[in-house]
Write an enzyme that holds these catalytic residues in place. Structure first.
Site, PDB file in Angstrom:
ATOM      1  CG  HIS A 134      51.531  31.072  52.277  1.00  0.00           C
ATOM      2  ND1 HIS A 134      52.647  31.286  51.515  1.00  0.00           N
ATOM      3  CD2 HIS A 134      51.735  29.918  52.952  1.00  0.00           C
ATOM      4  CE1 HIS A 134      53.494  30.298  51.709  1.00  0.00           C
ATOM      5  NE2 HIS A 134      52.970  29.454  52.574  1.00  0.00           N
ATOM      6  CG  ASP A 151      50.382  33.489  48.913  1.00  0.00           C
ATOM      7  OD1 ASP A 151      51.310  34.324  48.930  1.00  0.00           O
ATOM      8  OD2 ASP A 151      50.531  32.280  49.188  1.00  0.00           O
ATOM      9  CG  ASP A 153      56.886  24.076  48.338  1.00  0.00           C
ATOM     10  OD1 ASP A 153      56.971  25.171  47.736  1.00  0.00           O
ATOM     11  OD2 ASP A 153      56.901  23.991  49.567  1.00  0.00           O
TER      12      ASP A 153
END
Ligand code: XLS
Ligand code: MG
Length: 344
Positions: free
Chosen positions: A49, A52, A283
């Site tokens: 992200h 992040d 994920d």
């Protein structure tokens, strides 16, 4: 030939175990410490992200954002890792409460578009041209809250804005039918690709397919992948598993339905996924019950299952499969697949 696939995950996949009903149950690891685990767990790349890579980026200038992203690029290099993609996190800021690109408030929409351009800047600094868009809050809790035609037009405008901001980036939309919203505007692969067709450069809009999201839409993940592959649009995957239509469980790959997992591995492998640099994202989330010292097993287990299923898929006898298809003996085909899975 196991090993030709490259595996990735995001820092959020090493998780403290908080859920909507309870606080964290494990210690937080620093990003730098997480990076040190990737290679040990058998992974080659990092999914990001925007925050992040550059925490609190809303409070930083463009120069500060680039400076921090450059430091992360160096950390990646030091660990022999690459960045697979950057995804703007458009679901936590107060300005995204009612959606980001589809918010009814023009100032909130402008925030989302600015933030998306910042995510592109970060991606460029991290040497990736792939942007993932999980359209978390682009939907409604009740239909009357937004106009669905206008919402789609706003999504197109926002994607156009990104495509025009950088002529090299590619955008992989990650569809999901619900959660956190009651109804999302882009629930499936078909919706995502159709949305791409409305943009100024559909050749740069594809998908990231998450197994659990397809299942939540009542669809088979491997068929969703096949659909995207037929369009040349499968640019990333988020493999995981899911026990029914409950919430997004992000279970380890293959943990619930091995056959469903086999079919995902197979469609990817048979059609050359990875040969153009696509990576296999896992994920997955550790169970809340997992203790600190063993809270990365879901990642290595998922990779192990992918590689094991890859072997099983490659060991299937192609001629036998063709014969069973041609003779329409699907009962025998059924048994053949089940026996292959249980090692008979
Ligand atoms: C949601 C996803 C999300 C995206 C990246 O299911 O895991 O984090 O993949 O924005
Ligand atoms: Mg995902």
């Amino acid at each position: 030939m196991p090993g030709e696939f490259k595996f990735t995950f995001g820092p959020w996949n090493i998780h403290e175990g908080a859920d909507p009903f309870g606080p964290p149950v494990r210690k937080s690891l620093l990003f730098a410490d997480k990076l040190g685990l990737y290679k040990k767990l058998g992974f080659d790349g990092v999914q990001f992200h925007d925050d992040d890579a550059v925490p609190e980026l809303n409070d930083l200038s463009a120069a500060q954002i680039t400076e921090q992203a450059e430091a992360v690029r160096k950390q990646l290099k030091d660990h022999g890792l690459v960045a697979e993609f950057v995804a703007p996190r458009l679901w936590e800021d107060p300005r995204t409460i009612d959606g980001a690109y589809t918010s009814n408030d023009p100032e909130c929409r402008e925030y989302a578009r600015r933030r998306s351009r910042q995510a592109i800047d970060i991606a460029r600094t991290l040497d990736t041209k792939l942007i993932v868009l999980w359209l978390a809050r682009e939907g409604t809790y009740l239909r009357e809250a937004k106009d669905s035609k206008v919402a789609v037009e706003r999504l197109v405008e926002a994607i156009n804005d990104m495509l025009e901001y950088d002529s090299e980036i590619r955008i992989a939309i990650e569809p999901k039918p619900n959660e956190p919203m009651d109804q999302a505007y882009i629930p499936t692969t078909g919706h995502a690709l159709a949305l791409g067709m409305l943009t100024v450069d559909s050749s740069r809009v594809g998908v990231n397919i998450e197994s659990a999201h397809a299942l939540l839409a009542g669809l088979d993940p491997s068929d969703e992948m096949g659909f995207a592959l037929a369009h040349g649009k499968l640019w990333s995957v988020h493999l995981n598993d899911q026990n029914g239509l409950k919430f997004d469980e992000d279970r380890s790959f293959g943990a619930v339905d091995l056959r469903r997992a086999l079919n995902q591995v197979r469609i990817l492998d048979v059609h050359g996924y990875g040969t153009k640099g696509e990576m296999v994202g896992l994920d997955v989330k550790a169970l809340r019950t997992q203790k600190d010292e063993d809270a990365t097993r879901h990642l290595s287990n998922s990779r192990t299952m992918f590689l094991r299923l890859l072997e099983i898929s490659r060991d299937l006898d192609g001629a036998r499969l063709e014969l069973l298809r041609a003779s329409r003996d699907y009962e025998e085909l059924d048994l053949y697949i089940m026996q292959s899975l249980i090692g008979e």
